[in-house]
Enzyme design. Sequence first.
Site, PDB file in Angstrom:
ATOM      1  N   ASP A   1       0.854  -1.195   0.000  1.00 36.39           N
ATOM      2  CA  ASP A   1       0.000   0.000   0.000  1.00 36.39           C
ATOM      3  C   ASP A   1       0.888   1.243   0.000  1.00 36.39           C
ATOM      4  O   ASP A   1       1.765   1.380   0.853  1.00 36.39           O
ATOM      5  CB  ASP A   1      -0.908  -0.004   1.241  1.00 36.39           C
TER       6      ASP A   1
ATOM      7  N   GLU B   1      -1.151  -4.352 -10.516  1.00 35.19           N
ATOM      8  CA  GLU B   1      -0.225  -3.833 -11.520  1.00 35.19           C
ATOM      9  C   GLU B   1      -0.998  -3.390 -12.764  1.00 35.19           C
ATOM     10  O   GLU B   1      -0.675  -2.368 -13.373  1.00 35.19           O
ATOM     11  CB  GLU B   1       0.828  -4.886 -11.880  1.00 35.19           C
TER      12      GLU B   1
HETATM   13  C1  LIG Z   1      -1.815  -3.032  -2.645  1.00 38.44           C
HETATM   14  S1  LIG Z   1      -2.027  -4.645  -2.051  1.00 38.44           S
HETATM   15  C2  LIG Z   1      -0.976  -5.608  -3.116  1.00 38.44           C
HETATM   16  C3  LIG Z   1      -1.308  -7.052  -3.108  1.00 38.44           C
HETATM   17  C4  LIG Z   1      -0.395  -7.968  -3.945  1.00 38.44           C
HETATM   18  N1  LIG Z   1       0.978  -7.921  -3.474  1.00 38.44           N
HETATM   19  C5  LIG Z   1      -0.469  -7.655  -5.401  1.00 38.44           C
HETATM   20  O1  LIG Z   1       0.507  -7.160  -5.971  1.00 38.44           O
HETATM   21  O2  LIG Z   1      -1.526  -7.898  -6.000  1.00 38.44           O
HETATM   22  C6  LIG Z   1      -1.106  -4.622  -0.518  1.00 38.44           C
HETATM   23  C7  LIG Z   1      -1.502  -5.738   0.417  1.00 38.44           C
HETATM   24  O3  LIG Z   1      -0.671  -5.712   1.575  1.00 38.44           O
HETATM   25  C8  LIG Z   1      -1.465  -6.065   2.707  1.00 38.44           C
HETATM   26  N2  LIG Z   1      -0.789  -5.540   3.902  1.00 38.44           N
HETATM   27  C9  LIG Z   1      -0.587  -4.247   4.214  1.00 38.44           C
HETATM   28  N3  LIG Z   1       0.087  -4.125   5.361  1.00 38.44           N
HETATM   29  C10 LIG Z   1       0.313  -5.389   5.805  1.00 38.44           C
HETATM   30  C11 LIG Z   1       0.960  -5.915   6.964  1.00 38.44           C
HETATM   31  N4  LIG Z   1       1.501  -5.111   7.876  1.00 38.44           N
HETATM   32  N5  LIG Z   1       1.017  -7.251   7.112  1.00 38.44           N
HETATM   33  C12 LIG Z   1       0.452  -8.077   6.180  1.00 38.44           C
HETATM   34  N6  LIG Z   1      -0.162  -7.632   5.048  1.00 38.44           N
HETATM   35  C13 LIG Z   1      -0.239  -6.302   4.874  1.00 38.44           C
HETATM   36  C14 LIG Z   1      -2.798  -5.424   2.416  1.00 38.44           C
HETATM   37  O4  LIG Z   1      -3.844  -6.028   3.155  1.00 38.44           O
HETATM   38  C15 LIG Z   1      -2.922  -5.631   0.915  1.00 38.44           C
HETATM   39  O5  LIG Z   1      -3.629  -6.802   0.593  1.00 38.44           O
END
Ligand SMILES: C[S@@+](CC[C@H](N)C(=O)[O-])C[C@H]1O[C@@H](n2cnc3c(N)ncnc32)[C@H](O)[C@@H]1O
Length: 297
Positions: free
Chosen positions: A175, A279
Site C-alpha cells: 500500500d 499492476e
Molecule cells: C496493494 S495490495 C498488493 C497485493 C499484492 N501484493 C499484489 O501485488 O496484488 C497490498 C496488500 O498488503 C497487505 N498488507 C498491508 N500491510 C500489511 C501488513 N503489515 N502485514 C500483512 N499484510 C499487509 C494489504 O492487506 C494488501 O492486501
Amino acid sequence: MTEHPAPDSPQADKAPRTQDGTARPITPGSQAAQGTYRAQPVSFVRRGTRLQGRRQKAWDDHSATLAVDIPRHISDTSVHPDYVFDAAAEFGREAPLVVEIGSGLGDAVVHAAKENPGKDFLAVEVYTPGLAQTIQKIVSAELRNVRVVQANAPEVLGTMLPAGSVSEVWVFFPDPWHKTKHNKRRMVKDTFAPLVARVLAPGGLWRLATDWSGYAEQMRAVGVASPDFDNMHDGERTGSASPLTQARLTGVDCEQSDEPDTGGGWAPRFDGRILTSFENKAHKAGRVIFDLTFRRK
Ligand SMILES: C[S@@+](CC[C@H](N)C(=O)[O-])C[C@H]1O[C@@H](n2cnc3c(N)ncnc32)[C@H](O)[C@@H]1O
C-alpha cells in the site's frame, strides 16, 4: 479486488473487527488501540473481513490445513512473541522458503508455487477475503507447497520466522500511503530492513516492486542505507533507462520534470512476478513500475 481496504479512507483508524464484522474489544492504551506495532503505525487498515459464498466455503473447508494457526498477542493480526514457525514440520520436508508479504489475492504466490514445486511458500496477509481467495487458488491448483498466515508482517519477520530461515522475501505493490501525512504508515522504511535481514539466509534475496515513484525512491534509499544488503543492480538503469526518469517525464504520480535519475539501481522486471490486478490498474493509470532486488550479505 473491489472490497480491498482503501488506505486513505476516512475510516482508516477503525478498531479491529472479528470475522463476523463486530468490533473487537481492545484494551484502552494498548498497541491495538493505537493501531501501532512497537510504537509505529501499522501499514494496513482492517476492513472487509466478512466472507461469503465460495470464499467462506474455502475458508471453512481448508483454513485448518492451509492457514498457519498462530497464537495471538494484542490483536487478531498479531503474533505472540513466543511463537516460532517450524517450516519443516508444516510442509513435511526441508526446502527453500519464499515469503510473500502482503500477498493480496494470492496471484503471485500461487503462480510461483506452481512453477517451483521444489520450494515452499508462505503468504503473509491481513486481509481475510484475500486469504480466503488465496486458499481457493491453492486448493484448485492442488498445491502442497503454500501456506497462508493472517498476521502483521513486521511481527512475522520480527519473531515468528527463525533467523536466517528464508531464501527470499517478496514485497510487491505494498500500500503506497502516498499522501505526505500518511507516508509514515508505509511498510518499507528504515525499521523494516533489519526485520527482512533477520529472516533471510546469507545470499537470500529481498525483491520489491511498486508503481509509486515516491515509494520506489524510498525503497531504494532504505535498501541502499542498510548495512545488511547489497543492491544487485547497483548503478544499472540510470538516465533515460531509469523508470524514475520515465515517471518524472510523465508527471503522472510526481512533479513533472526532465531531470534524469542518475542513481539508477533498478532491477529488471522479476520474471517470477506475474501481472496482478494491482499492476494492471497501475498500467492503465499510466504509472511506471519499479523493481528492486537486494541481496543479504
Ligand atoms: C496493494 S495490495 C498488493 C497485493 C499484492 N501484493 C499484489 O501485488 O496484488 C497490498 C496488500 O498488503 C497487505 N498488507 C498491508 N500491510 C500489511 C501488513 N503489515 N502485514 C500483512 N499484510 C499487509 C494489504 O492487506 C494488501 O492486501
